[in-house]
Motif scaffolding. Structure first.
Motif, PDB file in Angstrom:
ATOM      1  N   LEU A  44     -10.510  21.204  24.820  1.00 43.29           N
ATOM      2  CA  LEU A  44     -10.301  22.605  24.444  1.00 43.29           C
ATOM      3  C   LEU A  44     -10.689  23.585  25.546  1.00 43.29           C
ATOM      4  O   LEU A  44     -10.027  24.620  25.734  1.00 43.29           O
ATOM      5  CB  LEU A  44     -11.057  22.938  23.154  1.00 43.29           C
ATOM      6  CG  LEU A  44     -10.484  22.340  21.868  1.00 43.29           C
ATOM      7  CD1 LEU A  44     -11.325  22.744  20.659  1.00 43.29           C
ATOM      8  CD2 LEU A  44      -9.042  22.784  21.664  1.00 43.29           C
ATOM      9  N   ASP A  45     -11.751  23.293  26.275  1.00 43.08           N
ATOM     10  CA  ASP A  45     -12.165  24.199  27.352  1.00 43.08           C
ATOM     11  C   ASP A  45     -11.086  24.303  28.425  1.00 43.08           C
ATOM     12  O   ASP A  45     -10.803  25.396  28.936  1.00 43.08           O
ATOM     13  CB  ASP A  45     -13.481  23.727  27.981  1.00 43.08           C
ATOM     14  CG  ASP A  45     -14.679  23.951  27.074  1.00 43.08           C
ATOM     15  OD1 ASP A  45     -14.544  24.729  26.099  1.00 43.08           O
ATOM     16  OD2 ASP A  45     -15.745  23.352  27.328  1.00 43.08           O
ATOM     17  N   VAL A 181      -5.874  14.363  28.046  1.00 41.56           N
ATOM     18  CA  VAL A 181      -6.167  13.928  26.678  1.00 41.56           C
ATOM     19  C   VAL A 181      -6.003  12.413  26.620  1.00 41.56           C
ATOM     20  O   VAL A 181      -4.893  11.894  26.611  1.00 41.56           O
ATOM     21  CB  VAL A 181      -5.214  14.593  25.667  1.00 41.56           C
ATOM     22  CG1 VAL A 181      -5.584  14.163  24.241  1.00 41.56           C
ATOM     23  CG2 VAL A 181      -5.260  16.109  25.789  1.00 41.56           C
ATOM     24  N   GLU A 182      -7.108  11.708  26.593  1.00 41.78           N
ATOM     25  CA  GLU A 182      -7.048  10.242  26.606  1.00 41.78           C
ATOM     26  C   GLU A 182      -6.808   9.723  25.192  1.00 41.78           C
ATOM     27  O   GLU A 182      -7.722   9.657  24.375  1.00 41.78           O
ATOM     28  CB  GLU A 182      -8.330   9.646  27.181  1.00 41.78           C
ATOM     29  CG  GLU A 182      -8.217   8.160  27.456  1.00 41.78           C
ATOM     30  CD  GLU A 182      -9.374   7.638  28.298  1.00 41.78           C
ATOM     31  OE1 GLU A 182      -9.147   6.764  29.142  1.00 41.78           O
ATOM     32  OE2 GLU A 182     -10.502   8.122  28.104  1.00 41.78           O
ATOM     33  N   LYS A 195       1.269   8.162  20.055  1.00 41.41           N
ATOM     34  CA  LYS A 195       0.067   9.002  20.112  1.00 41.41           C
ATOM     35  C   LYS A 195       0.085   9.977  21.282  1.00 41.41           C
ATOM     36  O   LYS A 195      -0.286  11.149  21.128  1.00 41.41           O
ATOM     37  CB  LYS A 195      -1.189   8.125  20.202  1.00 41.41           C
ATOM     38  CG  LYS A 195      -1.548   7.409  18.932  1.00 41.41           C
ATOM     39  CD  LYS A 195      -2.940   6.790  19.023  1.00 41.41           C
ATOM     40  CE  LYS A 195      -3.053   5.767  20.130  1.00 41.41           C
ATOM     41  NZ  LYS A 195      -4.380   5.144  20.198  1.00 41.41           N
ATOM     42  N   ALA A 196       0.521   9.517  22.438  1.00 39.83           N
ATOM     43  CA  ALA A 196       0.544  10.393  23.611  1.00 39.83           C
ATOM     44  C   ALA A 196       1.490  11.571  23.382  1.00 39.83           C
ATOM     45  O   ALA A 196       1.161  12.720  23.684  1.00 39.83           O
ATOM     46  CB  ALA A 196       0.965   9.607  24.850  1.00 39.83           C
ATOM     47  N   GLY A 197       2.666  11.271  22.820  1.00 40.43           N
ATOM     48  CA  GLY A 197       3.625  12.337  22.528  1.00 40.43           C
ATOM     49  C   GLY A 197       3.083  13.317  21.503  1.00 40.43           C
ATOM     50  O   GLY A 197       3.279  14.533  21.620  1.00 40.43           O
ATOM     51  N   THR A 198       2.379  12.793  20.504  1.00 42.85           N
ATOM     52  CA  THR A 198       1.773  13.658  19.487  1.00 42.85           C
ATOM     53  C   THR A 198       0.728  14.565  20.114  1.00 42.85           C
ATOM     54  O   THR A 198       0.659  15.767  19.815  1.00 42.85           O
ATOM     55  CB  THR A 198       1.133  12.806  18.375  1.00 42.85           C
ATOM     56  OG1 THR A 198       2.143  11.993  17.763  1.00 42.85           O
ATOM     57  CG2 THR A 198       0.497  13.682  17.304  1.00 42.85           C
ATOM     58  N   VAL A 203      -0.973  20.029  22.190  1.00 41.34           N
ATOM     59  CA  VAL A 203      -1.428  20.895  23.281  1.00 41.34           C
ATOM     60  C   VAL A 203      -0.402  21.970  23.620  1.00 41.34           C
ATOM     61  O   VAL A 203      -0.753  23.138  23.830  1.00 41.34           O
ATOM     62  CB  VAL A 203      -1.772  20.057  24.534  1.00 41.34           C
ATOM     63  CG1 VAL A 203      -2.118  20.971  25.709  1.00 41.34           C
ATOM     64  CG2 VAL A 203      -2.937  19.111  24.236  1.00 41.34           C
ATOM     65  N   LEU A 204       0.870  21.599  23.655  1.00 45.16           N
ATOM     66  CA  LEU A 204       1.902  22.588  23.945  1.00 45.16           C
ATOM     67  C   LEU A 204       1.957  23.653  22.859  1.00 45.16           C
ATOM     68  O   LEU A 204       2.144  24.843  23.148  1.00 45.16           O
ATOM     69  CB  LEU A 204       3.268  21.912  24.109  1.00 45.16           C
ATOM     70  CG  LEU A 204       3.380  20.910  25.259  1.00 45.16           C
ATOM     71  CD1 LEU A 204       4.793  20.347  25.331  1.00 45.16           C
ATOM     72  CD2 LEU A 204       2.999  21.548  26.593  1.00 45.16           C
ATOM     73  N   ASN A 205       1.784  23.256  21.596  1.00 43.38           N
ATOM     74  CA  ASN A 205       1.690  24.230  20.508  1.00 43.38           C
ATOM     75  C   ASN A 205       0.569  25.223  20.767  1.00 43.38           C
ATOM     76  O   ASN A 205       0.722  26.435  20.562  1.00 43.38           O
ATOM     77  CB  ASN A 205       1.411  23.527  19.174  1.00 43.38           C
ATOM     78  CG  ASN A 205       2.638  22.870  18.574  1.00 43.38           C
ATOM     79  OD1 ASN A 205       3.757  23.097  19.008  1.00 43.38           O
ATOM     80  ND2 ASN A 205       2.421  22.041  17.567  1.00 43.38           N
ATOM     81  N   MET A 206      -0.573  24.697  21.195  1.00 45.05           N
ATOM     82  CA  MET A 206      -1.732  25.545  21.457  1.00 45.05           C
ATOM     83  C   MET A 206      -1.463  26.520  22.598  1.00 45.05           C
ATOM     84  O   MET A 206      -1.755  27.723  22.502  1.00 45.05           O
ATOM     85  CB  MET A 206      -2.946  24.673  21.814  1.00 45.05           C
ATOM     86  CG  MET A 206      -3.522  23.886  20.668  1.00 45.05           C
ATOM     87  SD  MET A 206      -4.891  22.846  21.250  1.00 45.05           S
ATOM     88  CE  MET A 206      -5.602  22.337  19.696  1.00 45.05           C
TER      89      MET A 206
END
Length: 295
Positions: A44-45, A181-182, A195-198, A203-206
């Motif tokens: 998040l940071d 994002v691991e 999972k990676a795509g999700t 993140v793109l939404n954010m």
């Protein structure tokens, strides 16, 4: 070097995936998906830092440009094309570039992700400048198309960001702000559309949503710059006016039309009891922020 990427490793929970019942497959997928939000929360940071960079680009008339190959490229395009109807932006304000061009959105273009020259050509074609923010997206964190694009973006002075699903990603070296994002091994080894795509979608939404809020595209939690391009969105616009001002449907409809179907202006007209022209002036003075215009 693929064996060193966590997204390419085998998931010990699903070594016998082909022997599981359908219910068991769905259960393990659901369990693994629940780990994605936790993984994103650890970044998040970094996401916040990148959002501030995007807002700065928007404020100086720049753009947000996503670059990726395969699933990553498609997710960038998906986020970009949702911005105009949701936030009333020009189609050029948020753009998605995919290795292989738009054809690659629906059909795999073999070898495109390795084409470094294409990345430069794609950025040159849209005239990337120092005002823009270019975000490279790659689950592996090592896609040549993306790395080349970030290098060129840096060369012209653009702000750069990266989004990968492995730690110590190669693309992070070329980003002013890197997000890693691991998400770990997929239930189907190497299938990073899972999972990676999700995680990338999260993140793109954010990034896009928080950036649009940061430039005044939202009042309270309402999408007040929504474009009324169809009957559903016309009704949504009226409903937003009702929710923002507590007026009835007929009143909302009247002001919606009086404001030339501009939701923000209608809200200000109602709440400040002012004319269309006065509402426009207040909105312009407040740089598009409804809340500031109401002060």
């Amino acid at each position: 070097m693929l064996e060193h990427l966590t997204t390419e490793q085998r998931n010990k929970k699903t070594w016998n995936l082909d022997e599981m019942t359908t219910k068991e497959i769905l259960q393990i997928m659901n369990e693994e998906d629940q780990t994605v939000a936790v993984a994103v929360s650890k970044e998040l940071d970094q996401i916040e830092k990148l959002v501030h960079k995007v807002i700065a680009s928007f404020q100086q008339g720049g753009r947000l440009i996503y670059m990726g190959a395969g699933t990553s490229g498609r997710l960038g395009i998906l986020d970009a094309v949702e911005c105009p109807p949701t936030f009333g932006t020009d189609q050029s304000m948020v753009q998605g570039l995919i290795a292989g061009g738009l054809e690659a959105f629906t059909n795999a273009v073999e070898g495109a992700e390795d084409n470094e020259e294409m990345a430069v050509e794609d950025l040159q074609a849209i005239g990337v400048t120092e005002k823009d923010t270019v975000i490279g997206i790659a689950a592996s964190g090592r896609t040549p198309y993306v790395i080349s694009g970030l290098k060129y973006a840096k060369k012209v002075g653009a702000t750069t960001g990266s989004l990968a699903c492995n730690k110590n990603a190669e693309i992070s070296k070329y980003a002013d702000v890197s997000i890693e994002v691991e998400t770990g091994p997929e239930i189907l080894t190497g299938s990073t559309r899972l999972k990676a795509g999700t995680a990338q979608k999260f993140v793109l939404n954010m990034i896009s949503t928080a950036s649009m809020i940061g430039i005044g595209k939202v009042y309270k939690n309402l999408m007040v710059d929504v474009q009324s391009t169809n009957s559903k969105l016309i009704e949504r616009s009226k409903r937003i006016i009702m929710q923002a001002t507590n007026v009835d449907y007929e009143t909302a409809t009247h002001y919606y039309e009086a404001a030339h179907r501009h939701v923000k202006t209608a809200i200000i007209m109602i709440l400040l009891k002012c004319s269309y022209e006065e509402a426009l002036q207040k909105l312009q003075k407040a740089n598009g922020f409804v809340r500031k215009a109401l002060i």
